[in-house]
Structure formats: C-alpha cells, structure tokens
Design a protein around this motif. Structure first.
Motif, PDB file in Angstrom:
ATOM      1  N   VAL A 125     122.241 -30.669   5.544  1.00  0.00           N
ATOM      2  CA  VAL A 125     120.934 -30.597   4.878  1.00  0.00           C
ATOM      3  C   VAL A 125     120.496 -29.127   4.779  1.00  0.00           C
ATOM      4  CG1 VAL A 125     118.509 -31.283   5.028  1.00  0.00           C
ATOM      5  CG2 VAL A 125     120.316 -32.893   5.728  1.00  0.00           C
ATOM      6  N   LYS A 126     120.618 -28.437   5.889  1.00  0.00           N
ATOM      7  CA  LYS A 126     120.220 -27.018   5.916  1.00  0.00           C
ATOM      8  C   LYS A 126     121.116 -26.165   5.023  1.00  0.00           C
ATOM      9  CE  LYS A 126     118.078 -24.577   9.675  1.00  0.00           C
ATOM     10  NZ  LYS A 126     118.260 -24.063  11.031  1.00  0.00           N
ATOM     11  N   ALA A 127     122.370 -26.572   4.922  1.00  0.00           N
ATOM     12  CA  ALA A 127     123.327 -25.782   4.128  1.00  0.00           C
ATOM     13  C   ALA A 127     123.462 -26.319   2.698  1.00  0.00           C
ATOM     14  CB  ALA A 127     124.691 -25.787   4.820  1.00  0.00           C
ATOM     15  N   ALA A 128     122.524 -27.176   2.280  1.00  0.00           N
ATOM     16  CA  ALA A 128     122.668 -27.888   0.998  1.00  0.00           C
ATOM     17  C   ALA A 128     122.864 -26.944  -0.198  1.00  0.00           C
ATOM     18  CB  ALA A 128     121.462 -28.792   0.776  1.00  0.00           C
ATOM     19  N   ASP A 129     122.080 -25.882  -0.252  1.00  0.00           N
ATOM     20  CA  ASP A 129     122.183 -24.962  -1.398  1.00  0.00           C
ATOM     21  C   ASP A 129     123.556 -24.308  -1.446  1.00  0.00           C
ATOM     22  OD1 ASP A 129     119.646 -25.588  -2.083  1.00  0.00           O
ATOM     23  OD2 ASP A 129     118.745 -23.714  -1.343  1.00  0.00           O
ATOM     24  N   TYR A 130     124.024 -23.911  -0.262  1.00  0.00           N
ATOM     25  CA  TYR A 130     125.351 -23.284  -0.194  1.00  0.00           C
ATOM     26  C   TYR A 130     126.441 -24.278  -0.617  1.00  0.00           C
ATOM     27  CZ  TYR A 130     129.837 -21.991   1.624  1.00  0.00           C
ATOM     28  OH  TYR A 130     131.181 -21.761   1.724  1.00  0.00           O
ATOM     29  N   ILE A 131     126.342 -25.503  -0.106  1.00  0.00           N
ATOM     30  CA  ILE A 131     127.365 -26.514  -0.422  1.00  0.00           C
ATOM     31  C   ILE A 131     127.420 -26.748  -1.944  1.00  0.00           C
ATOM     32  CG2 ILE A 131     128.035 -28.942  -0.115  1.00  0.00           C
ATOM     33  CD1 ILE A 131     126.697 -28.755   2.712  1.00  0.00           C
ATOM     34  N   LYS A 132     126.246 -26.752  -2.563  1.00  0.00           N
ATOM     35  CA  LYS A 132     126.173 -26.946  -4.015  1.00  0.00           C
ATOM     36  C   LYS A 132     126.916 -25.819  -4.753  1.00  0.00           C
ATOM     37  CE  LYS A 132     122.526 -28.022  -7.190  1.00  0.00           C
ATOM     38  NZ  LYS A 132     121.079 -27.968  -7.370  1.00  0.00           N
ATOM     39  N   GLU A 133     126.679 -24.603  -4.283  1.00  0.00           N
ATOM     40  CA  GLU A 133     127.337 -23.428  -4.892  1.00  0.00           C
ATOM     41  C   GLU A 133     128.854 -23.531  -4.755  1.00  0.00           C
ATOM     42  OE1 GLU A 133     125.610 -19.041  -4.533  1.00  0.00           O
ATOM     43  OE2 GLU A 133     125.285 -20.168  -2.683  1.00  0.00           O
ATOM     44  N   LEU A 134     129.280 -23.884  -3.544  1.00  0.00           N
ATOM     45  CA  LEU A 134     130.724 -23.959  -3.271  1.00  0.00           C
ATOM     46  C   LEU A 134     131.381 -25.038  -4.129  1.00  0.00           C
ATOM     47  CD1 LEU A 134     133.194 -23.155  -1.466  1.00  0.00           C
ATOM     48  CD2 LEU A 134     132.446 -24.934   0.142  1.00  0.00           C
ATOM     49  N   ARG A 162     129.668 -16.261   3.126  1.00  0.00           N
ATOM     50  CA  ARG A 162     129.350 -16.966   1.870  1.00  0.00           C
ATOM     51  C   ARG A 162     130.137 -16.320   0.716  1.00  0.00           C
ATOM     52  NH1 ARG A 162     126.187 -15.268  -1.925  1.00  0.00           N
ATOM     53  NH2 ARG A 162     125.584 -16.701  -3.578  1.00  0.00           N
ATOM     54  N   ALA A 163     130.068 -14.989   0.645  1.00  0.00           N
ATOM     55  CA  ALA A 163     130.772 -14.276  -0.436  1.00  0.00           C
ATOM     56  C   ALA A 163     132.282 -14.499  -0.336  1.00  0.00           C
ATOM     57  CB  ALA A 163     130.447 -12.779  -0.366  1.00  0.00           C
ATOM     58  N   ILE A 164     132.817 -14.450   0.872  1.00  0.00           N
ATOM     59  CA  ILE A 164     134.268 -14.649   1.041  1.00  0.00           C
ATOM     60  C   ILE A 164     134.661 -16.053   0.582  1.00  0.00           C
ATOM     61  CG2 ILE A 164     136.133 -14.933   2.744  1.00  0.00           C
ATOM     62  CD1 ILE A 164     134.719 -12.781   4.467  1.00  0.00           C
ATOM     63  N   ILE A 189     140.358 -21.825   5.731  1.00  0.00           N
ATOM     64  CA  ILE A 189     139.159 -22.014   6.554  1.00  0.00           C
ATOM     65  C   ILE A 189     138.391 -20.694   6.556  1.00  0.00           C
ATOM     66  CG2 ILE A 189     138.336 -22.221   8.938  1.00  0.00           C
ATOM     67  CD1 ILE A 189     140.528 -24.263   9.466  1.00  0.00           C
ATOM     68  N   VAL A 190     137.092 -20.772   6.304  1.00  0.00           N
ATOM     69  CA  VAL A 190     136.238 -19.581   6.423  1.00  0.00           C
ATOM     70  C   VAL A 190     135.093 -19.932   7.370  1.00  0.00           C
ATOM     71  CG1 VAL A 190     134.776 -17.902   5.230  1.00  0.00           C
ATOM     72  CG2 VAL A 190     136.765 -18.892   4.041  1.00  0.00           C
ATOM     73  N   THR A 191     134.990 -19.229   8.491  1.00  0.00           N
ATOM     74  CA  THR A 191     133.877 -19.491   9.410  1.00  0.00           C
ATOM     75  C   THR A 191     132.697 -18.581   9.071  1.00  0.00           C
ATOM     76  OG1 THR A 191     134.601 -17.894  11.090  1.00  0.00           O
ATOM     77  CG2 THR A 191     135.504 -20.137  11.247  1.00  0.00           C
ATOM     78  N   GLY A 192     131.511 -19.068   9.427  1.00  0.00           N
ATOM     79  CA  GLY A 192     130.300 -18.311   9.088  1.00  0.00           C
ATOM     80  C   GLY A 192     130.106 -18.254   7.593  1.00  0.00           C
ATOM     81  N   ALA A 193     130.429 -19.381   6.932  1.00  0.00           N
ATOM     82  CA  ALA A 193     130.511 -19.369   5.460  1.00  0.00           C
ATOM     83  C   ALA A 193     129.179 -19.568   4.756  1.00  0.00           C
ATOM     84  CB  ALA A 193     131.496 -20.464   5.002  1.00  0.00           C
ATOM     85  N   SER A 194     128.157 -19.985   5.491  1.00  0.00           N
ATOM     86  CA  SER A 194     126.940 -20.430   4.799  1.00  0.00           C
ATOM     87  C   SER A 194     126.072 -19.287   4.287  1.00  0.00           C
ATOM     88  CB  SER A 194     126.111 -21.308   5.742  1.00  0.00           C
ATOM     89  OG  SER A 194     125.721 -20.573   6.890  1.00  0.00           O
ATOM     90  N   ARG A 195     126.240 -18.113   4.863  1.00  0.00           N
ATOM     91  CA  ARG A 195     125.365 -16.986   4.496  1.00  0.00           C
ATOM     92  C   ARG A 195     126.154 -15.682   4.491  1.00  0.00           C
ATOM     93  NH1 ARG A 195     122.110 -16.029   8.684  1.00  0.00           N
ATOM     94  NH2 ARG A 195     122.746 -17.714  10.077  1.00  0.00           N
ATOM     95  N   GLY A 196     125.556 -14.654   3.915  1.00  0.00           N
ATOM     96  CA  GLY A 196     126.052 -13.288   4.050  1.00  0.00           C
ATOM     97  C   GLY A 196     127.504 -13.088   3.623  1.00  0.00           C
ATOM     98  N   ILE A 197     128.247 -12.409   4.485  1.00  0.00           N
ATOM     99  CA  ILE A 197     129.626 -12.027   4.166  1.00  0.00           C
ATOM    100  C   ILE A 197     130.508 -13.271   4.006  1.00  0.00           C
ATOM    101  CG2 ILE A 197     131.676 -10.889   5.129  1.00  0.00           C
ATOM    102  CD1 ILE A 197     129.731  -8.832   6.439  1.00  0.00           C
TER     103      ILE A 197
END
Ligand code: NAP
Length: 251
Positions: A38-47, A16-18, A6-14
C-alpha cells in the motif's frame, strides 16, 4: 525467458532509479524494500508500467526470513536469478559526534547495511551456484567507505565493511562465473541527503567536486545498467566511483 534482477531498497531514491532502469533494459525485476504494497503503491505502478512481470516484495534485509523469501521468489516465480543489486541502506537517524555515537545506532547500521547485505549475498550466491546461471552481484557502497565523517562514523564503518564484502565474494564466486562489483556513489539527491542538501550544495559551490553538481539517482542507475549489460566480463572486485570526481586529490 527474460533475465531477472533483485534490487533492494527499490522503492525510493537510487534503488528506484536502478530498478526502473533495469526494467527498461529488459530485466524482470524483483524489487524490495520494507514498505508494504500500500505504501509502495505509486512505485509499484511505475515499475509495472515498464515491466508488467516485475514484482515488488516487501523485505527487510536485516531479517533472515525476508532475505530468503526474496531470493526464493526469483526461482519459484521466474526460475532464475541473474543479478543481485545490493542497494538498500540507511543513514543514522541522528548524526552524532564520534565520541557520543550510541551502541544502538551502531547495531542498527551494521545490522542493515553490513550484516543484512552480507547474508543476503551469501544466500543469493549460494542459490546461484546451486542452480547455475547467476551472472553478477553489484554492491552500492559509498564514498563513505574511505571518507571519514566524524558525525556518522557508524555509516562509514558499515560501508567500509561492504567494500571488503565485495572483494570477498568476488574472490569466492569467480570460479562460478559470477562477477562482483562495487559502486561508490558520491553526493546524490535523495531522501537520504534531503536534510543536508544545503550543506552539500554550499560545499560543491565552494569547489568540492570537479563535476560541480550533486548527483542524481539516474547517474547511479546508468552505471548499474552498463555493468549489468555485461560490459566488464574480465573484471571482478572492481570499484566504480560515481561521484563527480570526488575520489581523487587535486591541487
Ligand atoms: P533512500 O532515499 O533513503 O532510500 C533507501 C531505500 O532503501 C528505500 O527504498 C528504503 O525503503 C530501503 N530500505 C531501507 N532500509 C531497508 C531495509 N532494512 N531492508 C530493505 N530495504 C530498506 O536512500 P538512497 O540515497 O537512495 O540510498 C541508496 C543506497 O545508496 C544506500 O545504500 C546508501 O547508503 C547509498 N548511498 C547514498 C548516497 C546519497 O548521497 N544519497 C551516497 C552514497 C551512497 P524502506 O524505508 O521502505 O525500507
């Protein structure tokens, strides 16, 4: 079956990188932040491009039902929880001098950064103990855990509290083979520091840090990756300063 993290605060910044780094390392990641899908769509795609099995679960760590849903998802979907990375955190919406800091701002910082992280850790570690198999907890605190910044005292207090949360859970969970670590980032280039980048760059140019640059989120992700690899089995309650050398005195 792959290990889960589990990684919290995963959508941006540190975070996201973790999360992307742990996904690359072979973990199935349960990524959490408040933003909806919807807001996190780009991040979810990357993951998902790195780890198709990994999931994004909208979570506010200051809300009990959200915390429980996140941890329960690890067991319901994957049957295991190996690592919890407590990275989610906020800065004050407005930097105010200590003599003018509001009670509302103090409540917000403590509710999210300290209380939210504490009770997520309590719920997750209880589940790890009950189910067996839990491996470690990594708390992302800050150089603010020991550095007094009088224009964001509530943030410093929340991070100093988290340093003790690390030691408390390290002491409590050692008998179950669950190690607890703390990472103290220095000045890292993210949304959180975006409004004060110039101030920090000037301080760094003036000699603030032995390693004379702002940190990148990947600097923290590399440290998490090393710890998550199991490289420190005879160590718990340990602090890793990932800060360009900020933490020691020079003369
Ligand atoms: P950031 O860019 O502002 O990202 C914060 C992340 O946390 C976002 O994904 C955010 O997404 C999430 N988040 C915020 N409140 C949340 C909540 N209540 N529940 C769940 N998720 C939440 O910050 P960052 O710079 O990457 O910082 C990450 C961690 O490192 C924080 O704990 C911070 O205190 C610490 N840190 C940062 C620095 C630095 O220089 N940047 C230095 C030392 C320590 P949503 O807004 O969608 O929830």
């Amino acid at each position: 079956m792959k290990k889960t993290a589990i990684v919290t605060g995963a959508s941006r910044g540190i975070g996201r990188a973790i999360s992307l780094r742990l996904a690359s390392d072979g973990f199935t990641v349960l990524a959490a932040a408040r933003a909806d899908e919807v807001k996190a769509a780009d991040y979810i795609k990357e993951l998902k491009a790195i780890s198709p099995a990994s999931v994004y679960i909208p979570t506010d760590i200051s809300v009990r039902a959200d915390r429980e849903r996140l941890v329960d998802a690890a067991y319901e979907r994957f049957g295991r929880l190996d690592i919890l990375v407590n990275n989610a955190g906020v800065a004050p919406t407005e930097r105010r001098d200590l003599l003018e800091m509001t009670e509302e701002s103090m409540d917000r910082l403590l509710d999210i950064n300290l209380k939210g992280t504490f009770f997520l850790t309590q719920y997750a570690s209880s589940a790890m103990v009950r189910n067996g198999g839990g491996e470690m907890i990594i708390n992302v605190t800050s150089m603010s855990a020991y550095t007094a910044s009088i224009n964001r005292g509530e943030y410093c207090i929340s991070k100093a509290g988290l340093a003790m949360v690390t030691e408390l859970f390290a002491a409590r969970l050692a008998e179950y083979g669950i190690n607890v670590y703390e990472i103290r980032p220095g000045i890292i280039r993210t949304d959180m520091t975006a409004t004060v980048t110039k101030k920090y760059e000037d301080l760094i140019a003036g000699g603030l840090l032995p390693i004379s640059r702002m940190g990148q989120p990947e600097d923290i992700a590399k440290a998490v990756s090393a710890i998550a690899s199991g490289a420190f089995p005879y160590s718990t309650g340990e602090v890793f300063n990932i800060d360009g050398g900020f933490h020691f005195r020079t003369l």
